[in-house]
Scaffold this motif. Structure first.
Motif, short mmCIF file in Angstrom:
data_model
loop_
_atom_site.label_atom_id
_atom_site.label_comp_id
_atom_site.label_asym_id
_atom_site.label_seq_id
_atom_site.Cartn_x
_atom_site.Cartn_y
_atom_site.Cartn_z
N GLU A 22 -1.83 2.21 0.73
CA GLU A 22 -1.69 2.10 -0.66
C GLU A 22 -1.30 0.88 -1.30
N HIS A 23 -0.55 0.32 -0.55
CA HIS A 23 -0.56 -1.26 -0.96
C HIS A 23 -1.06 -2.19 0.05
N GLN A 24 -1.09 -3.24 -0.29
CA GLN A 24 -1.51 -4.33 0.84
C GLN A 24 -0.19 -4.44 1.53
N ALA A 25 -0.68 -4.98 2.84
CA ALA A 25 0.50 -5.20 3.69
C ALA A 25 0.88 -6.55 3.65
N GLY A 26 2.03 -7.02 3.91
CA GLY A 26 2.47 -8.30 3.84
C GLY A 26 3.52 -8.67 2.44
N ILE A 27 3.90 -7.47 1.81
CA ILE A 27 4.82 -7.54 0.43
C ILE A 27 6.04 -6.77 1.19
N VAL A 28 6.03 -5.65 1.44
CA VAL A 28 7.58 -5.16 1.68
C VAL A 28 7.37 -5.10 3.50
N THR A 29 6.39 -5.34 4.07
CA THR A 29 6.51 -5.53 5.47
C THR A 29 7.50 -6.49 5.86
N PRO A 30 8.34 -6.11 6.80
CA PRO A 30 9.51 -6.95 7.24
C PRO A 30 8.84 -8.41 7.52
N ALA A 31 9.72 -9.39 6.87
CA ALA A 31 8.88 -11.03 6.70
C ALA A 31 8.93 -11.21 8.25
N GLN A 32 7.80 -11.76 8.47
CA GLN A 32 7.14 -12.36 9.56
C GLN A 32 7.89 -13.85 9.86
N ASP A 33 7.98 -14.35 11.03
CA ASP A 33 8.42 -15.82 11.23
C ASP A 33 7.33 -16.92 10.63
N ARG A 34 6.33 -16.90 10.58
CA ARG A 34 5.38 -17.97 10.29
C ARG A 34 4.61 -17.65 9.03
N LEU A 35 4.20 -18.64 8.43
CA LEU A 35 3.21 -18.47 7.53
C LEU A 35 2.20 -19.66 7.30
N HIS A 36 0.78 -19.03 6.90
CA HIS A 36 -0.01 -19.89 6.50
C HIS A 36 -0.65 -19.41 5.13
N PHE A 37 -0.66 -19.97 4.17
CA PHE A 37 -0.93 -19.64 2.86
C PHE A 37 -2.20 -20.49 2.30
N ALA A 38 -3.23 -19.77 1.70
CA ALA A 38 -4.14 -20.68 1.31
C ALA A 38 -4.80 -20.27 -0.18
N ALA A 39 -4.99 -21.28 -0.85
CA ALA A 39 -5.65 -20.94 -2.00
C ALA A 39 -6.96 -21.46 -2.13
N PHE A 40 -7.90 -20.66 -2.57
CA PHE A 40 -9.22 -21.02 -2.59
C PHE A 40 -9.75 -21.28 -4.03
N ASP A 41 -11.00 -22.11 -4.04
CA ASP A 41 -11.79 -22.22 -5.42
C ASP A 41 -12.97 -21.86 -5.18
#
Lengths: 446, 446
Positions: free
Chosen positions: B77-96
């Motif tokens: 119903e919702h995307q995962a990664g929001i209320v999912t228990p926070a994981q230890d590592r992140l790679h965030f990317a913005a695209f054009d």
């Protein structure tokens, strides 16, 4: 309640620290089991106890760390962090001295030694800790590692050529102790070096299984250096790219290939003695006997170009299969390489300009390195490409014999050069291990 | 052979994947035990099963991840990664986007959906995998995650304001679907933004317990986007700085303080409904109902200045003790804050301009955010200082009510502002979860 998680919990909180029983760090039986669980290796024998483990899902456990409570002794014949089984994360920092006082330099090394001995055992950087002591004074630890276990932290210190002479000046009265081989690395073919990511008077390699533990260590050592030395550059890495122990599976670099299959291993002490530790031959470098040289190279990979190459081209460039890491001359990952075996077209199955043919000891007079590099991603470039690659670290007994000739050769002729660019470079002499009551590099100042 | 490590091994290789039993990701009983072992929390009750665990060494197990074999469903119903228990590592990317074709944009979202559904389950990015298929074609996976378990990977997709209108141009026929609240965030007091680390047409948040798994996911999604979208900026993070579940201990940020004590938790569904999920009120944003807004802020910390502050100053700035995270008005970490209780000098024990007083819901009309940030260190600046801080991520139902007023206030008056600098900023609308057979954001194009 199923029993496994509870045992897991207990194992985590009471795992014994690793025992030091010889000059080289050895893993205790429990530590070995932990490492084996992490590495998923079948059939291991190291040190006193040989243990058989079977895990049909071997590669799938590769990312599991050893117990976080594992620590390595700071004091010993050699510095830890060289033949120590490679940890998962890196924070490497190069420093320039901001003082010209020999006494302040010695004081810095003494302070660093005391803090490193504490932090590698999971303690705060100073005796008071992050939350006690005078309410009106800055804490002697920054606090972000409160509650975190040692996480196999090692701190390895090195001295750059500029410590001995910089811009022609002998700032610390050390010029006549500069080893012959401790000179800035030459400019290699295809080097595209960024001075802001190269060189340095001093370096610290922090390796741990938890990045927050490695970052905490470098941050506190930088804090302690205030007024005496400042960070020149630093590099984070994740995903070690070389095994340094037979108890570890071979990890993969960002080309997707296994890296370090043929690396020197801690379990080969005769080879380590021959190729890693500095001997007593150089009178100017007598203080370095039992130490090593650390070669650091920041190698950017042109990820996006690589990703568009057919599998066949990728494998030809490397000289091994992607899935198994087996030599293209046949066999499995650890099979010997046959550089003369030819295919139906009469050409060697392992191309003579493939990476593995270029760097293999058989084609370099038997020279070997102990590689200890890490994958890195530092965001992206202005061109929308990942600023990513391999932060190469190698420990060798002499860079003049063990690095410069190979790098010169591969810079010129390795097919892999088409997909990489060296953007940082540094060389450091890594003093031998520290005795209780002494400080790192003390023999240099005797 | 001691039984613990063997049980540990077994637990690692056969841990059941997490079950999805409701709109919000729920952990299975085994998953719960794993998470509890990782978090060292005493006395937990979530969902169907309430389990008691005791661990006298609670904080010392904080760095232990959940079993690496744990995966979260991609569809829901919702995307995962929001209320999912926070994981230890992140790679965030913005695209054009590099295309102006609506069909190509839809094709990209379809391709990303298929790859994300695979990778979050521990599979390769494409069906053929990194080492099979045509020998003459590029592999459909890059290979560096071969053998690595799912590591709780989540991939969360968002749409920036410029997707709807850029430089006055409606490239994709979406301008009339732009929600009223999806506008570039205003310039806040003391902002020092780098355009190269801000904004973007699209974003992907990859979170996992293994950085190589998060990096592999972003790298393959960027590869898949070739010719249609390019990375605008990306950010790695380690050491989550907020708990999003009561089963997690509160982690510490690089100021050394616990961060996120009062954060919204997954176990508070009524509050999550109220503050995180977008309602059905905005006719232009009907496609976003059940989604959320992602606010990203790259916040540099002046680490070296902070480290020279006395403990008393640090605690006054934050409004909590450093050791325990307790309010300066008394009690323990989770005690209610008393903003009026005064000390002997008649002043409030929690300074009115302290960070906790500034951001607390009681002082902001009850507004709450679901924070999901990460510590970062991106090497060092040319001044020899660590380029380090907090990559702030918050999920809110409406940035106009839930972010802009607070940030305006704290930029002006928060004592913490002296020690931080906002260097990047972005806002994205995060569509609701994806149904099997559909693609992320599909309702926007209906």
């Amino acid at each position: 309640m199923s029993p496994e998680p509870v045992d897991q919990l207990r194992a985590r909180s009471d795992a014994a620290p690793v025992e030091e029983r010889s000059p080289q760090p050895r893993v205790s039986r429990r530590g070995l089991l932990g490492a084996a669980a992490g590495a998923g290796v079948v059939g291991i024998g190291i040190g006193a106890g040989a243990v058989e483990l079977a895990d049909r899902n071997a590669e799938n456990t590769a990312a599991q760390p050893a117990p976080a409570s594992t620590s390595y002794p700071f004091y010993g014949e050699h510095q830890a962090g060289i033949v120590t089984p490679a940890q998962d994360r890196l924070h490497f920092a190069a420093f320039d001295l901001t003082t010209e006082s020999r006494d302040e330099l010695i004081g810095l090394l003494q302070d660093w030694t005391a803090a490193a001995a504490r932090m590698t055992q999971g303690q705060g950087a100073g005796p008071l800790g992050p939350t006690s002591g005078s309410y009106d004074a800055p804490p002697d630890d920054t606090g972000e590692a409160i509650g975190l276990p040692p996480s196999r932290l090692t701190l390895t210190f090195g001295f750059g050529p500029t410590l001995f002479r910089k811009d022609g000046k002998d700032r610390f009265g050390l010029a006549d102790r500069q080893p012959d081989s401790l000179r800035r690395l030459p400019h290699f073919p295809q080097d595209n070096l960024d001075a802001a990511k190269s060189d340095g008077d001093l370096c610290i390699q922090a390796c741990a299984d938890d990045p927050q533990v490695a970052v905490h260590a470098i941050r506190n050592l930088a804090r302690i250096a205030f007024g005496r030395a400042a960070v020149r550059w630093s590099q984070l890495g994740f995903g070690r790219t070389s095994s340094t122990s037979t108890a570890q599976v071979t990890p993969r670099n960002l080309f997707g290939f296994k890296d370090g299959t043929a690396n020197l291993k801690a379990e080969e002490p005769a080879l380590v003695d021959q190729h890693v530790w500095v001997g007593a031959g150089d009178p100017r470098g007598a203080w370095l006997a039992g130490g090593s040289y650390l070669v650091a190279r920041r190698i950017n990979m042109t990820i996006e170009i690589w990703d568009r190459q057919p599998l066949g081209e990728q494998e030809t460039v490397i000289g091994r299969t992607k899935a198994e890491g087996a030599p293209l001359s046949g066999g499995t990952e650890f099979s010997p390489l046959n550089f003369t075996l030819a295919g139906s077209d009469g050409e060697p199955l392992i191309a003579t300009d493939s990476h593995v043919a270029m760097v293999h000891p058989d084609n370099n007079g038997g020279v070997q390195m102990l590689r200890r590099g890490y994958n890195f991603v530092d965001g992206s470039t202005g061109l929308g490409r990942l600023d990513a690659g391999l932060f190469f670290i190698a420990y060798v007994c002499d860079p003049v014999t063990h690095f410069t000739p190979i790098q010169t050769k591969i810079g010129r002729a390795d097919r892999l050069s088409e997909y990489i660019q060296h953007t940082g470079s540094a060389l450091f002499a890594v003093p031998p291990g520290v005795k209780q009551g002494e400080y790192v590099g003390q023999a240099l100042f005797a």
